[in-house]
Design an enzyme around this catalytic site. Sequence first.
Site, short mmCIF file in Angstrom:
data_model
loop_
_atom_site.label_atom_id
_atom_site.label_comp_id
_atom_site.label_asym_id
_atom_site.label_seq_id
_atom_site.Cartn_x
_atom_site.Cartn_y
_atom_site.Cartn_z
N HIS A 139 0.83 -1.20 0.00
CA HIS A 139 0.00 0.00 0.00
C HIS A 139 0.87 1.25 0.00
O HIS A 139 0.43 2.32 0.43
CB HIS A 139 -0.94 -0.02 1.22
CG HIS A 139 -2.30 0.51 0.93
ND1 HIS A 139 -2.88 1.51 1.66
CD2 HIS A 139 -3.19 0.20 -0.04
CE1 HIS A 139 -4.08 1.78 1.17
NE2 HIS A 139 -4.28 1.00 0.13
N ASP A 170 -9.58 11.23 -4.64
CA ASP A 170 -8.43 11.04 -3.76
C ASP A 170 -7.72 12.38 -3.57
O ASP A 170 -8.23 13.43 -3.98
CB ASP A 170 -7.48 10.00 -4.36
CG ASP A 170 -6.78 9.15 -3.31
OD1 ASP A 170 -6.02 9.73 -2.51
OD2 ASP A 170 -7.01 7.93 -3.27
N HIS A 361 -12.15 8.07 -1.77
CA HIS A 361 -10.95 7.33 -1.38
C HIS A 361 -9.93 8.24 -0.69
O HIS A 361 -8.73 7.97 -0.68
CB HIS A 361 -10.33 6.68 -2.63
CG HIS A 361 -9.42 5.55 -2.34
ND1 HIS A 361 -8.06 5.58 -2.61
CD2 HIS A 361 -9.65 4.33 -1.81
CE1 HIS A 361 -7.51 4.43 -2.27
NE2 HIS A 361 -8.44 3.65 -1.78
N GLU A 389 2.62 0.57 4.59
CA GLU A 389 2.07 1.92 4.38
C GLU A 389 3.17 2.96 4.44
O GLU A 389 4.22 2.75 5.05
CB GLU A 389 1.03 2.25 5.47
CG GLU A 389 -0.11 1.26 5.61
CD GLU A 389 -1.21 1.50 4.59
OE1 GLU A 389 -1.10 2.46 3.79
OE2 GLU A 389 -2.19 0.73 4.60
#
Length: 455
Positions: A139, A170, A361, A389
């Site tokens: 991610h 986003d 998102h 992440e």
Amino acid sequence: MFLENSNKHQQYLIQLPKISQNVADIQTLYSPKDFYHTLLKAILGAKHRIYIVSLYLEKDQGGEVILNALYQARKVNPNIDIVVLVDLHRAQRSRIGGSNTINTTNADWYYQIAESYPDVNVPVYGVPINTREALGILHLKGFIVDNNVIYSGASINNVYLHKQNKYRYDRYYMINNQLLADSLLIYIKQQFLTKSAVNKLNDITCNKSSNCHIKNYNIRLFRHSLRYADYCYEGSTAQDELTITPLVGLGTKSILNQTIHHLICSINTNITLCTPYFNMPAKLSRDLVSQLRKGKQIEVIVGDKTANDFYINSDNHFKIIGILPYLYEINLRSFIKGLQNYLDNGQLIIRLWKHGENSYHIKGLWADKEWLLLTGNNFNQRSWRLDLENALLIHDPNNELYYQREQELTLIRTYTKMLNHYTELQSIADYPVNVRKIIRRLRPILIHRLINQII
């Protein structure tokens, strides 16, 4: 005591190493189409290097435009360094909830495209964060094009690039900073491209199927190494100028998770948090409630269940994956039910984003008009525990990004509805019959709790 604790959290943020940033070299993009055109222009104009790291690069119109642009860039300039990295497991399966009539996966498509450019090398690597997709995915965010970092939570396909009727909203930033770009690139090269668990998905000189089978032992070693890896750069401790701190982490004790915790706990007046999926780790929920009790203002902007990418319209055939948006709504309703008094006095602001059939998102934090966190982290239990992440923490003590920050937040809020009472969210009794049946079957055996750990 409250002041002492707040100072402790602020001291943590102050001590983070930082990279100096010129405000003129930060450009906030405000729409998926702007993101698409900026990314494509950057690729076609690149001179030295292009590194694309994404959860997936989809076999559709948007994905094809970007992948072909990468091949064209390499064809025009054979010396340019181009690498694409995607999540291995995501590349080897069809889209969840999609049609089963199409058997070609993204990995198959990468191979086919490579065969159509036999004299042009654009390697696409599959990165396995765990032995199963449900236990962890790639991610990581941030595309490196020369000295630019194009940072967004978006992956690459039609809906993220708004190539057709629908879009997925986003955040999008173009940041020119060689030290920042180099730090992200060093991490990629050291942590991914040197590991036996990471292999090319489109190497036409090898047997295509051989890249699909990686020993679980190698993947576990790879995951273990990622837990202790960090970005490497010579940072400063400047507190009176615009700076960026790149953060990366895997697992509950990662530096990224620690920084999110300290950022929330350090606020003086207010914080805005965006997440598409409301499924917060208990630690973050406690942090937010603690700040409310101290008189701070908390704004949470979350996607309406119909703006969730897993939402299935009642006109379509319902699949089990379609219960996820309802589980997120149940979580949100439960969270704010016990905090109704803070909704009443205006300390807690909950906004639901909905715009037609488009999806939401957006992730990130805005704290005291001084700190901005750009991230792909969903602030959910999965991102906290399982996924790899990263984030860019921007410190803006002189309010140099005021206009861009306010413009971005204004646009995010445009299609939101502010909740006044928790009962404005549907309860299980209000859900469609097929959804109610599934949820009530899951609850007695507590499977819904397990689902919450991996979504």
